[in-house]
Design a protein around this motif. Structure first.
Motif, short mmCIF file in Angstrom:
data_model
loop_
_atom_site.label_atom_id
_atom_site.label_comp_id
_atom_site.label_asym_id
_atom_site.label_seq_id
_atom_site.Cartn_x
_atom_site.Cartn_y
_atom_site.Cartn_z
N ARG A 18 -42.39 52.08 44.77
CA ARG A 18 -42.09 52.15 46.21
C ARG A 18 -43.37 51.90 47.02
NH1 ARG A 18 -36.93 53.97 46.67
NH2 ARG A 18 -36.09 55.09 44.86
N ARG A 19 -43.16 51.33 48.20
CA ARG A 19 -44.26 51.09 49.13
C ARG A 19 -44.55 52.37 49.91
NH1 ARG A 19 -41.19 46.12 51.07
NH2 ARG A 19 -40.93 47.39 52.94
N ASP A 73 -40.55 48.51 46.23
CA ASP A 73 -41.45 47.37 46.10
C ASP A 73 -40.93 46.47 44.99
OD1 ASP A 73 -43.48 45.56 45.98
OD2 ASP A 73 -45.03 46.99 45.34
N ARG A 92 -41.44 43.46 44.30
CA ARG A 92 -42.40 42.56 43.66
C ARG A 92 -43.06 43.21 42.44
NH1 ARG A 92 -46.17 41.12 48.64
NH2 ARG A 92 -45.95 43.42 48.79
N SER A 93 -43.05 44.52 42.38
CA SER A 93 -43.67 45.23 41.25
C SER A 93 -42.70 45.45 40.09
CB SER A 93 -44.22 46.58 41.71
OG SER A 93 -45.22 46.41 42.69
#
Length: 479
Positions: free
Chosen positions: A461-462, A468, A470-471
């Protein structure tokens, strides 16, 4: 398709602590596919590590014992063929099938041969085996058999002796051959109930023969090692604020106990060695005196543990090596054992899963192979298949179940299995086995849709709390 709704449903699965369901375009098919990112629950992670440990140990053990296993398999197959001849010779000695082609009912045969009523299930197993091997012919009635030629005890005895002389035996094979020869020589008296099978396995009350066989044959070496390493891993993953409590039932000569105890940390373990006979518990007290973390008690699977001094939820692990099948009703035995485990407690068993002619002329005369009163009456066979164990354990309240080895080749080579089963944390017992992939498939609008399950340590999580993506790992990333 509402991905949020599917995500919420996936999070309810007992194997999953957190989840995210999303989609991505497959670089291979060009189609949009569903991705299920799942954080395994603590119990699921523990279960995965236990199965991984058992599997790795099994693979390593089978590789180390490859030649010994092959020799043992060839030896056992040869004894199976000889056992069929021993059955036929015994019937000839009892005067059965004197008239060629004349059908005789099993009841008439038992009466003519004076077979003990307790051995009726075993006698019927003999009839099936002899028919399968074309020595007898079943029919025309549903419970009748006939023989094309008169059975000759002299000719069959010569065949048995010739086959026995051709056996190549050494070490543990020699130990079992001696037991086999003694049993074969007493088939008439055993079948009639005029001789006890126990002195053959324990001559003069000495457990050495049985102990040598159960500890040193290569299948036992491999599977006892798998069981021991799995139990040691369960201790490692167990509670840290108290000792891990282990119960072994039907411990007998201590062949399995010896392997297990050598792998357990004394400061982390409390072990209870039990058997139905005080003879074995007294013998074990002397043998394992150096292991100060071991207690000893008598426990009969056919009676309620509470009446024998065992409290509910008092053990984290139960060990049962070739013993549960000796209960008159396996389902009742599991109903008695399951409450002794803490929620998510582990049952680790070894069970022979193939019914063979060798068994039917040796240990088949022991009480545990004839006195069953459960689903085995339908097949009239004392040993369950791996699938039979899965079903029975599932119905008994165990929701994670694994049988090792898997696959026809490995199963044929060993003909025994290590069985792992985790008690459900729910009461009443769960209605079905946990199977993650099929469970998740049922949550989708199209149960046949292609999807990927990707285990992750956590959903990334951002700082703002949003996922997130992209991760997140890609199912198509070769790394």
């Amino acid at each position: 398709m509402d991905l949020n709704e599917i995500t919420a449903a996936v999070r309810q699965h007992p194997d999953i602590d957190d989840a995210l369901v999303t989609t991505a375009i497959s670089p291979h098919s060009g189609e949009e596919e569903l991705l299920v990112y799942a954080v395994p629950s603590g119990s699921a992670q523990r279960w995965g590590r236990l199965v991984e440990t058992a599997t790795a140990c099994l693979v390593e053990g089978m590789a180390e014992q490859r030649e010994a296993l092959r020799t043992w398999r060839d030896f056992w197959d040869a004894l199976d063929e000889i056992s069929v001849l021993v059955m036929a010779r015994t019937l000839a000695q009892l005067g059965a099938f004197r008239t060629p082609e004349q059908p005789v009912s099993v009841d008439s045969l038992m009466q003519r041969c004076a077979v003990a009523p307790d051995h009726e299930p075993l006698f019927r197993q003999w009839m099936h085996v002899l028919a399968d091997n074309k020595i007898l012919r079943s029919g025309p009635g549903p419970d009748e058999y006939a023989c094309s030629d008169t059975l000759s005890a002299t000719e069959l005895d010569e065949q048995v002796e010739k086959r026995m002389a051709a056996l190549v035996v050494d070490g543990v094979e020699r130990v079992f051959t001696d037991y086999f020869v003694s049993s074969a020589a007493q088939q008439v008296d055993l079948l009639r109930g005029e001789a006890s099978p126990l002195p053959l396995l324990f001559p003069d009350g000495d457990p050495t023969l049985a102990e040598t066989f159960y500890a040193r044959n290569p299948i036992s070496v491999v599977l006892n090692g798998v069981l021991a390493e799995t139990v040691a891993k369960a201790v490692e993953l167990g509670p840290t604020d108290r000792p891990v409590r282990i119960l072994e039932i039907g411990a007998g000569t201590g062949a399995t106990s010896t392997t297990v105890l050598s792998r357990l940390p004394a400061e982390r373990t409390r072990y209870c060695f039990t058997d139905v006979s005080q003879y074995f518990t007294d013998h074990a007290k002397q043998r394992f005196a150096e292991h100060t973390f071991v207690d000893y008690a008598v426990l009969d699977l056919n009676n309620h543990p509470g009446d024998q001094g065992f409290a509910p939820e008092s053990f984290d692990v139960i060990i049962a090596a070739n013993v549960i099948h000796t209960a008159r009703r396996i389902d009742h035995a599991l109903e008695r054992l399951r409450p002794l485990l803490t929620p998510s407690g582990l049952l680790v068993a070894i069970e022979r899963t193939a019914n063979t002619p060798v068994q039917m002329v040796t240990v088949g005369f022991l009480e545990g192979f004839s006195y069953y009163e459960d689903q085995r009456k339908e097949s009239n066979l004392p040993l369950l298949s791996p699938a039979g164990w899965v079903t029975t354990l599932q119905e008994g309240g165990f929701h994670r179940i694994a049988t090792l080895p898997q696959g026809a080749a490995a199963t044929t080579e060993l003909a025994e299995h290590v069985i792992l089963a985790e008690r459900s944390a729910d009461d009443p017992p769960v209605a079905r086995r946990v199977k993650l992939h099929s469970d998740l498939a049922m949550l989708l609008p199209d149960p046949n849709a292609s999807f990927h399950i990707l285990p992750v340590e956590q959903i990334p999580r951002r700082p703002d709390g949003l996922v997130d993506e992209r991760s997140l790992p890609s199912p198509w990333d070769e790394a």
